[in-house]
Design a protein around this motif. Structure first.
Motif, PDB file in Angstrom:
ATOM      1  N   ASP A 238      11.834  40.039   0.865  1.00  0.00           N
ATOM      2  CA  ASP A 238      10.844  39.159   1.488  1.00  0.00           C
ATOM      3  C   ASP A 238      11.527  37.927   2.084  1.00  0.00           C
ATOM      4  O   ASP A 238      11.166  37.467   3.175  1.00  0.00           O
ATOM      5  N   LEU A 239      12.481  37.368   1.343  1.00  0.00           N
ATOM      6  CA  LEU A 239      13.211  36.203   1.841  1.00  0.00           C
ATOM      7  C   LEU A 239      13.977  36.555   3.112  1.00  0.00           C
ATOM      8  O   LEU A 239      13.968  35.787   4.090  1.00  0.00           O
ATOM      9  N   ASP A 240      14.620  37.714   3.120  1.00  0.00           N
ATOM     10  CA  ASP A 240      15.346  38.157   4.316  1.00  0.00           C
ATOM     11  C   ASP A 240      14.394  38.321   5.495  1.00  0.00           C
ATOM     12  O   ASP A 240      14.713  37.950   6.628  1.00  0.00           O
ATOM     13  N   PHE A 241      13.197  38.865   5.220  1.00  0.00           N
ATOM     14  CA  PHE A 241      12.215  39.048   6.291  1.00  0.00           C
ATOM     15  C   PHE A 241      11.788  37.698   6.859  1.00  0.00           C
ATOM     16  O   PHE A 241      11.732  37.515   8.082  1.00  0.00           O
ATOM     17  N   VAL A 242      11.458  36.747   5.977  1.00  0.00           N
ATOM     18  CA  VAL A 242      10.985  35.431   6.424  1.00  0.00           C
ATOM     19  C   VAL A 242      12.054  34.731   7.253  1.00  0.00           C
ATOM     20  O   VAL A 242      11.766  34.179   8.325  1.00  0.00           O
ATOM     21  N   ARG A 243      13.292  34.750   6.783  1.00  0.00           N
ATOM     22  CA  ARG A 243      14.374  34.109   7.533  1.00  0.00           C
ATOM     23  C   ARG A 243      14.580  34.786   8.889  1.00  0.00           C
ATOM     24  O   ARG A 243      14.780  34.110   9.906  1.00  0.00           O
ATOM     25  N   GLY A 244      14.505  36.113   8.893  1.00  0.00           N
ATOM     26  CA  GLY A 244      14.649  36.835  10.147  1.00  0.00           C
ATOM     27  C   GLY A 244      13.515  36.551  11.109  1.00  0.00           C
ATOM     28  O   GLY A 244      13.725  36.399  12.314  1.00  0.00           O
ATOM     29  N   TYR A 245      12.302  36.482  10.575  1.00  0.00           N
ATOM     30  CA  TYR A 245      11.122  36.200  11.405  1.00  0.00           C
ATOM     31  C   TYR A 245      11.247  34.834  12.069  1.00  0.00           C
ATOM     32  O   TYR A 245      11.000  34.685  13.271  1.00  0.00           O
ATOM     33  N   LEU A 246      11.634  33.828  11.286  1.00  0.00           N
ATOM     34  CA  LEU A 246      11.754  32.480  11.829  1.00  0.00           C
ATOM     35  C   LEU A 246      12.900  32.391  12.839  1.00  0.00           C
ATOM     36  O   LEU A 246      12.788  31.687  13.847  1.00  0.00           O
ATOM     37  N   ALA A 247      13.996  33.098  12.570  1.00  0.00           N
ATOM     38  CA  ALA A 247      15.111  33.098  13.515  1.00  0.00           C
ATOM     39  C   ALA A 247      14.695  33.719  14.838  1.00  0.00           C
ATOM     40  O   ALA A 247      15.039  33.214  15.926  1.00  0.00           O
TER      41      ALA A 247
END
Length: 255
Positions: A238-247
């Protein structure tokens, strides 16, 4: 807005996989786009117009972060339901409740949710359809409950509109206490509700209303049109997804 907010940021105990993945002491302190996850949530709630914000937390580091962000740190109880009960007693109703891992929380979700709570409702919960989640957050793995009117995921936003909502929190505490003894949960919630659910004849609206009546309150489920609201940071993926989404969101549209 003329109500307070409680952000649940307590620890489950033991080593948190998200905190370990990010190399910090507590999940609430994970850095996301230059901010701690907790500060992002506090900022979104404040931008929604909520002036009085409390953070239920364990440990001096998270409490200090809450204080730095202008929120009031309060000691977390043994579990989210107990922390919510304590927060309701302290802050009173109406009370907005969300979680410290709601990293993508947007102020407009909060405002729209509260505005759509029906008059006379004691407690409301925000949910999102699977189709909306898939469209807004492709690749994010969520947990869904299957009802006759679709598959739904919770959005970690609750509104305790009246003091009577305390009864719903007590039911939540009872269910949480018996989570390792399913037969007790069934007994508390009622076998008729379970049978209708298993038969695929129970809608989400009916389920929430029925559970509310069992607790002695009027309860409602509000559908969020933005499926991104169902995304929280419960595991490293989930953390990887959130960081990727914001990037990706920072990349200019070249079309």
């Amino acid at each position: 807005m003329t109500f307070a907010a409680l952000i649940l940021a307590g620890s489950r105990g033991g080593e948190d996989p998200v905190a370990s993945h990010a190399g910090v002491a507590d999940k609430a302190l994970v850095d996301i786009d230059g901010q701690s996850m907790l500060s992002r949530v506090i900022g979104a709630v404040r931008e929604a117009g909520v002036g009085r914000i409390a953070v239920s937390a364990q440990g001096p580091a998270v409490q200090a972060e809450a204080d730095r962000c202008g929120a009031t740190p309060v000691a977390a109880e043994a579990g989210p339901s107990a922390s919510t009960a304590s927060g309701l007693r302290t802050l009173g109703a109406p009370l907005l409740v969300t979680t410290g891992d709601h990293a993508l929380l947007k102020p407009e979700w909060v405002r729209d949710f509260v505005a759509r709570v029906p008059t006379g409702t004691d407690v409301a919960v925000l949910v999102a359809r699977r189709e909306a989640v898939g469209a807004a957050a492709p690749g994010s793995r969520r947990t869904y409950l299957r009802f006759a009117d679709g598959h739904w995921s919770g959005c970690n936003l609750f509104f305790l509109a009246t003091p009577r909502a305390e009864a719903a929190v007590r039911l939540w505490q009872a269910v949480e206490k018996d989570r390792k003894r399913p037969w007790r949960i069934v007994r508390r919630l009622g076998p008729v509700l379970l049978l209708r659910y298993l038969a695929g004849r129970l809608t989400l609206t009916e389920a929430v209303a029925h559970l509310g009546r069992r607790a002695g309150v009027v309860a409602a489920a509000i559908a969020c049109p933005d499926g991104l609201a169902a995304v929280d940071v419960d595991k490293p993926a989930d953390l990887d997804f959130v960081r990727g989404y914001l990037a990706q969101a920072r990349v200019p549209d070249r079309a």
